[in-house]
Design a protein around this motif. Structure first.
Motif: not given
Length: 172
Positions: A104-105, A85-86, A119-120, A2-3
């Motif tokens: 997120v995996e 990364e920011v 949601l993320t 999920n990116t």
């Protein structure tokens, strides 16, 4: 995997935004899901995050860090694993564009929430908004770490160039 990619404009200079972002221990002051952050080493942090009754502790390694430019990390845990990364970029006069990319995996019960559609993304967007409100309200960073990290290896902060001194002549 999920990116999530989110960007926000903040009305402070790049150095101020970057310096405050590197103060990980302050994250619980403005991020609702971050309960505690401990700096274990210059490139390793322990995080406690939670939403409602669900809490999770994990370690993250900062793999790349360039002052005023970016911070990249990866979790050292397997469930759920994530990396992010920011980046910081100057925009209009005195403002900064802060862009965050989080991958997120989802694995196991702890990762179940990451697959809820949107949601993320909503959490990341809200937390960036909280960072914006916090740093704009302060107007200056509450500290800084100006070191560089390359491939997980810490390089010490380079010394600030000396300020030129203007001679003071006695007036007689």
């Amino acid at each position: 995997m999920n990116t999530v990619n989110e960007t926000i404009e903040i009305a402070v200079p790049v150095r101020t935004a970057y310096d405050q972002w590197t103060q990980f221990k302050s994250f619980p002051r403005f991020m609702t899901v971050v309960k505690r952050v401990e700096q274990v080493k210059p490139n390793v942090t322990t995080w406690v995050i939670g939403v409602g009754p669900v809490c999770r502790e994990f370690e993250a390694e900062i793999v790349e860090q360039e002052p005023d430019t970016r911070v990249a990390w990866r979790s050292l845990e397997r469930r759920p694993s994530h990396r992010g990364e920011v980046s910081f970029r100057p925009t209009a006069e005195g403002s900064t564009s802060v862009s965050l990319r989080l991958e997120v995996e989802p694995r196991g019960v702890a990762g179940a929430l990451t697959v809820v559609p949107g949601l993320t993304r909503r959490v990341v967007r809200a937390e960036l908004g909280h960072f914006k409100e916090y740093i704009e309200g302060l107007g200056e960073a509450g500290g800084s770490w100006r070191g560089t990290i390359r491939h997980g290896h810490v390089r010490p902060a380079e010394a600030e160039p000396p300020r030129s001194q203007v001679p003071c002549w006695p007036v007689g």
